[in-house]
Enzyme design. Structure first.
Site, short mmCIF file in Angstrom:
data_model
loop_
_atom_site.label_atom_id
_atom_site.label_comp_id
_atom_site.label_asym_id
_atom_site.label_seq_id
_atom_site.Cartn_x
_atom_site.Cartn_y
_atom_site.Cartn_z
CB CYS A 284 -1.95 71.92 31.66
SG CYS A 284 -0.64 70.93 31.34
CB SER B 131 14.35 71.85 30.36
OG SER B 131 13.40 71.76 29.42
#
Length: 396
Positions: free
Chosen positions: A340, A251
């Protein structure tokens, strides 16, 4: 300062006796030892209801985790001497494991220092104080770090969202030396330029280093797509071990520019394909609709599950992502998928991968089931410290 006595309710000491170090606010006998009025970060001594001494801790009455145990030795409360001992212990492990001083030096609870994270970039230490207790001990922590490692530069990256949960302000501050600019970091024979001030987390994700190195065995495929690429560590490692062309999605335009610069720096520019900026899900759908296919797709997103109440939505997001990745793979392709999110168990992670495969009409073989590197040690009694899951999957 004399520690306040904090008593737990009946049978609430069991988790602490098993090795955990957190106390939740609903476990405290607040009639016997009121939490209200205690200063965030203040030292306390923990006791079971029957009077058994449990340990030294620090408290935050405004947090769900209202106390964190720091010592089980009654003669050793949190002090400069204890900090020095724990830091020397942490450093000894890393110096045995790593040839060069680039690693996570302190990993919170797993190194006996809850609320403290320290990443080391040579002569620079990047420090995160994430709890009121460690914030209160800030001067002693910084002095101990200077004494143990003798850094030339020390940066406080106290801009983590978790500080807000502790009622702490966010700030970034140089406390030793000035800004040295970009840091040169080497991993698996490649050189990357790291920005410790503005980069994600502390500038680099040391926890994936061993998993990235596994690409040499599993990931030398012709065409590779690195999604959520950040500085391109996964994709450029794939190029270095034999991938003919690697494309990147992120992004951040700045991150993609750094990928291109690192490719040039490492002599891999001719192996870089597209640099696609945008939302990963949208970009993956656009690439899928073009009919383009890859031999390896790497998906290493940020945590989709930050709070326990987000587990269901997060699991669905991972499944959508993994299905898109599988749909972009050529026959007999390799999917590298990571999470994560510590709220997502390894079992649930695997189950979600299988569900995504069935939705995509694919079969899976799990080839390698990785976790965080040993500079991010796991505390066996604290499942939250075993947060990283990285699966290498053959997709048929």
């Amino acid at each position: 300062m004399k520690a306040t006595l904090l008593f737990l309710k009946k049978d609430q000491e069991r988790r602490l006796l098993a090795g955990h170090c957190w106390v939740y606010s609903n476990e405290v006998d607040t009639e016997r030892s009121p939490l209200k009025g205690l200063e965030p970060g203040a030292p306390v001594e923990l006791f079971a209801r029957g009077g058994r001494w449990l340990g030294h801790a620090y408290v935050n009455p405004n947090s769900l985790i209202c106390a964190r145990l720091v010592s089980r030795d009654r003669a050793r409360p949190l002090s400069p001497a204890l900090l020095l001992a724990r830091l020397h212990q942490a450093l000894a492990l890393r110096e045995r494991l790593y040839e060069h001083p680039f690693y996570r030096l302190v990993h919170g609870e797993s190194d006996g220092l809850p609320g403290l994270v320290v990443d080391r970039y040579g002569e620079l230490l990047v420090v995160q104080l994430t709890t009121a207790g460690m914030e209160r001990a800030r001067a002693e922590v910084l002095a101990a770090l200077e004494q143990v490692t003798r850094p030339k530069h020390l940066l406080l990256r106290n801009d983590s969202p978790v500080r807000a949960l502790e009622g702490l302000e966010q700030q970034v501050e140089w406390v030793l030396g000035d800004d040295p600019g970009e840091i040169h970091l080497r991993e698996s024979g490649l050189e990357f330029l790291i920005d410790p001030v503005h980069g994600q987390k502390t500038g680099w994700f040391f926890d994936q280093a061993d998993n990235r190195a596994a690409l040499k065995r599993f990931g030398a495929r012709a065409r590779v797509l690195d999604v959520f690429c950040y500085l391109g560590a996964w994709g450029l490692t794939a190029a270095a071990v034999g991938a003919e062309q690697v494309s990147f999605i992120d992004s951040s335009g700045d991150a993609l520019a750094r990928v291109g610069a690192s490719a040039e720096r490492n002599g891999l520019a001719e192996r870089v394909g597209a640099l696609l900026q945008g939302d990963a899900f949208d970009a993956l759908r656009q690439v899928r609709d073009t009919g383009e296919r890859f031999n390896c797709v790497i998906l290493d997103p940020p945590a989709f599950i930050k709070r326990r109440k987000d587990i269901r939505d997060g699991e669905l997001a991972y499944q959508r992502l993994h299905r898109l990745g599988m749909e972009l793979l050529a026959p007999d392709g390799l999917l590298v998928a990571s999470s994560c999110s510590h709220h997502l168990s390894r079992e649930a992670f695997h189950r979600g991968l299988q569900q995504a495969a069935r939705a995509a009409g694919r079969e899976l073989q799990l080839l390698h089931d990785g976790g965080q590197g040993p500079d991010h040690p796991i505390h066996p009694a604290i499942t939250e410290t075993a947060y990283l899951k990285t699966a290498f999957l053959r997709v048929l």
